[in-house]
Design an enzyme around this catalytic site. Structure first.
Site, PDB file in Angstrom:
ATOM      1  N   HIS A 151       0.825  -1.223   0.000  1.00 40.64           N
ATOM      2  CA  HIS A 151       0.000   0.000   0.000  1.00 40.64           C
ATOM      3  C   HIS A 151       0.855   1.268   0.000  1.00 40.64           C
ATOM      4  O   HIS A 151       0.542   2.242  -0.691  1.00 40.64           O
ATOM      5  CB  HIS A 151      -0.969  -0.023   1.191  1.00 40.64           C
ATOM      6  CG  HIS A 151      -1.991  -1.113   1.069  1.00 40.64           C
ATOM      7  ND1 HIS A 151      -2.069  -2.169   1.936  1.00 40.64           N
ATOM      8  CD2 HIS A 151      -2.943  -1.339   0.124  1.00 40.64           C
ATOM      9  CE1 HIS A 151      -3.050  -2.984   1.557  1.00 40.64           C
ATOM     10  NE2 HIS A 151      -3.596  -2.499   0.466  1.00 40.64           N
ATOM     11  N   ASP A 185     -10.266  -3.127   0.896  1.00 45.58           N
ATOM     12  CA  ASP A 185      -9.727  -3.417   2.236  1.00 45.58           C
ATOM     13  C   ASP A 185      -9.337  -2.148   2.980  1.00 45.58           C
ATOM     14  O   ASP A 185      -9.178  -2.148   4.188  1.00 45.58           O
ATOM     15  CB  ASP A 185      -8.535  -4.374   2.142  1.00 45.58           C
ATOM     16  CG  ASP A 185      -7.474  -3.854   1.193  1.00 45.58           C
ATOM     17  OD1 ASP A 185      -6.766  -2.900   1.546  1.00 45.58           O
ATOM     18  OD2 ASP A 185      -7.368  -4.397   0.074  1.00 45.58           O
ATOM     19  N   GLU A 233     -15.227   0.619  -5.371  1.00 41.66           N
ATOM     20  CA  GLU A 233     -14.999  -0.824  -5.149  1.00 41.66           C
ATOM     21  C   GLU A 233     -16.264  -1.573  -5.564  1.00 41.66           C
ATOM     22  O   GLU A 233     -17.367  -1.241  -5.122  1.00 41.66           O
ATOM     23  CB  GLU A 233     -14.677  -1.061  -3.666  1.00 41.66           C
ATOM     24  CG  GLU A 233     -14.820  -2.488  -3.163  1.00 41.66           C
ATOM     25  CD  GLU A 233     -13.829  -3.470  -3.786  1.00 41.66           C
ATOM     26  OE1 GLU A 233     -12.621  -3.258  -3.663  1.00 41.66           O
ATOM     27  OE2 GLU A 233     -14.304  -4.453  -4.402  1.00 41.66           O
ATOM     28  N   ASP A 271     -18.888  -0.471 -10.286  1.00 47.95           N
ATOM     29  CA  ASP A 271     -17.853  -0.734 -11.278  1.00 47.95           C
ATOM     30  C   ASP A 271     -16.902   0.467 -11.373  1.00 47.95           C
ATOM     31  O   ASP A 271     -17.309   1.551 -11.808  1.00 47.95           O
ATOM     32  CB  ASP A 271     -18.570  -0.995 -12.604  1.00 47.95           C
ATOM     33  CG  ASP A 271     -17.611  -1.252 -13.744  1.00 47.95           C
ATOM     34  OD1 ASP A 271     -16.395  -1.043 -13.580  1.00 47.95           O
ATOM     35  OD2 ASP A 271     -18.091  -1.667 -14.802  1.00 47.95           O
ATOM     36  N   ASP A 319      -6.055  -0.237  -7.524  1.00 49.41           N
ATOM     37  CA  ASP A 319      -5.709  -1.231  -6.494  1.00 49.41           C
ATOM     38  C   ASP A 319      -6.561  -2.462  -6.746  1.00 49.41           C
ATOM     39  O   ASP A 319      -7.446  -2.803  -5.965  1.00 49.41           O
ATOM     40  CB  ASP A 319      -5.974  -0.630  -5.112  1.00 49.41           C
ATOM     41  CG  ASP A 319      -5.516  -1.544  -3.998  1.00 49.41           C
ATOM     42  OD1 ASP A 319      -4.870  -2.577  -4.285  1.00 49.41           O
ATOM     43  OD2 ASP A 319      -5.807  -1.237  -2.830  1.00 49.41           O
ATOM     44  N   THR A 375      -7.607  -6.489  -8.223  1.00 48.81           N
ATOM     45  CA  THR A 375      -7.217  -7.892  -8.084  1.00 48.81           C
ATOM     46  C   THR A 375      -6.318  -8.232  -9.277  1.00 48.81           C
ATOM     47  O   THR A 375      -6.007  -7.374 -10.104  1.00 48.81           O
ATOM     48  CB  THR A 375      -8.472  -8.790  -8.116  1.00 48.81           C
ATOM     49  OG1 THR A 375      -9.238  -8.437  -9.259  1.00 48.81           O
ATOM     50  CG2 THR A 375      -9.310  -8.612  -6.870  1.00 48.81           C
ATOM     51  N   PRO A 421     -13.075 -10.672 -12.694  1.00 50.79           N
ATOM     52  CA  PRO A 421     -13.511  -9.268 -12.768  1.00 50.79           C
ATOM     53  C   PRO A 421     -12.343  -8.285 -12.888  1.00 50.79           C
ATOM     54  O   PRO A 421     -12.539  -7.130 -13.254  1.00 50.79           O
ATOM     55  CB  PRO A 421     -14.274  -9.058 -11.441  1.00 50.79           C
ATOM     56  CG  PRO A 421     -13.917 -10.193 -10.561  1.00 50.79           C
ATOM     57  CD  PRO A 421     -13.444 -11.321 -11.421  1.00 50.79           C
TER      58      PRO A 421
HETATM   59  N1  SPD Z   1      -1.568 -11.227  -6.526  1.00 45.34           N
HETATM   60  C1  SPD Z   1      -2.039 -10.249  -5.638  1.00 45.34           C
HETATM   61  C2  SPD Z   1      -2.287  -8.908  -6.230  1.00 45.34           C
HETATM   62  C3  SPD Z   1      -3.176  -8.111  -5.389  1.00 45.34           C
HETATM   63  C4  SPD Z   1      -3.163  -6.693  -5.666  1.00 45.34           C
HETATM   64  N2  SPD Z   1      -4.171  -5.953  -4.980  1.00 45.34           N
HETATM   65  C5  SPD Z   1      -4.298  -6.185  -3.618  1.00 45.34           C
HETATM   66  C6  SPD Z   1      -5.287  -5.317  -2.966  1.00 45.34           C
HETATM   67  C7  SPD Z   1      -4.836  -4.869  -1.639  1.00 45.34           C
HETATM   68  N3  SPD Z   1      -5.356  -3.621  -1.271  1.00 45.34           N
END
Ligand code: SPD
Length: 281
Positions: free
Chosen positions: A61, A85, A105, A136, A154, A156, A161
């Site tokens: 972060h 998070d 988010e 979205d 930030d 995934t 998604p």
């Molecule tokens: N492979 C993990 C990548 C995750 C990136 N984002 C994480 C979100 C945390 N705030």
């Protein structure tokens, strides 16, 4: 009983011994799991991928946020796409110039679970400067042209998604959401697992921004422990000297970021195969 959680990436598997499963549900979008691990404390896992842990979250972060925000002369409005998070929000709020933070988010379950199980990350979500928009993030950016000084992705991983958050349309929307000479920062992948994907993301960003710079941080619970990011802008160079007072204020709060990372993090390995500086004209 000996309980382990493992994440598989390519032909490699990483594992953490766990004390217990604190939460496990399928949300509207993904599998959401919170584990209490022996080595890294509480861990948020989405669709089988480690998102963050109490012990090493700061290495992600802080490095997603501070090099970019410090490169901006006066970041007042910041949009975070993903990041439910709260760890990124917490770091953005450390910047005294910031007046408004929008968290876009898609999965409200991630926000609720983080508030309950990861309070050290989620604490900033209740700050009056923060607006939480559940929906979205790509669409949010499309509908908010010229509203932000900095946009932070930030997300995934680029599966399910998350795929759209590494695409051309999304990068174009991020650019349009910026006002003046702003900055867009995105997390990417491990150079050791997905070097070509990281190069491809850089090339895609370069279609929209004049300067795109990859940089790295060490994050032990992410695949291979080394993670890449890109900062993209039409004019700002995060490696250039930044406001010393602002930097000292931030560096006084951090556990990973130091003044040396402002330029040092941009020293990517030679195998990435990139010239030291590329500015498209
Ligand atoms: N492979 C993990 C990548 C995750 C990136 N984002 C994480 C979100 C945390 N705030």
């Amino acid at each position: 009983m000996d309980l382990w959680f493992t994440e598989t990436f390519g032909d490699v598997q990483a594992g953490w011994r766990i004390k217990q499963v604190l939460y496990q549900q399928r949300s509207r979008y993904q599998d959401v799991v919170v584990l209490d691990t022996v080595p890294f404390g509480r861990m948020l896992v989405l669709d089988g991928c480690v998102m963050t842990t109490e012990r090493d979250e700061f290495a992600y972060h802080e490095m997603l946020v501070h090099p970019g925000l410090l490169a901006h002369p006066r970041p007042r409005a910041v949009c975070i796409v993903g990041g439910g998070d709260g760890g990124t929000v917490r770091e953005v709020l450390k910047h005294a110039t910031v007046e408004r933070v929008v968290l876009a988010e898609i999965d409200e379950e991630v926000i609720a679970v983080s508030r309950k199980y990861l309070p050290s990350l989620a604490s900033g979500l209740s700050d009056p400067r923060v607006e939480i928009c559940v929906g979205d993030g790509a669409q949010y950016l499309r509908e908010h042209e010229g509203d932000f000084d900095v946009v932070l992705s930030d997300s995934t991983d680029p599966i399910g998604p998350g795929v759209v958050l590494f695409g051309d349309d999304y990068f174009a929307s991020a650019k349009r959401a910026l006002r003046g000479t702003g900055l867009f920062v995105t997390q990417c992948k491990s150079l050791w697992v997905n070097v070509q994907m990281t190069r491809d993301v850089e090339a895609r960003l370069a279609k929209h921004f004049r300067r795109v710079l990859p940089y790295v941080s060490m994050i032990p619970t992410y695949p291979t422990g080394s993670w890449s990011f890109h900062v993209a802008s039409d004019g700002l160079d995060p490696r250039a000297p930044v406001d010393r007072a602002r930097q000292e204020q931030i560096a006084g709060t951090t556990r990973y970021y130091t003044a040396a990372h402002q330029s040092g993090a941009f020293a990517v390995p030679a195998f990435y195969g990139r010239p030291a500086d590329t500015v498209t004209t």
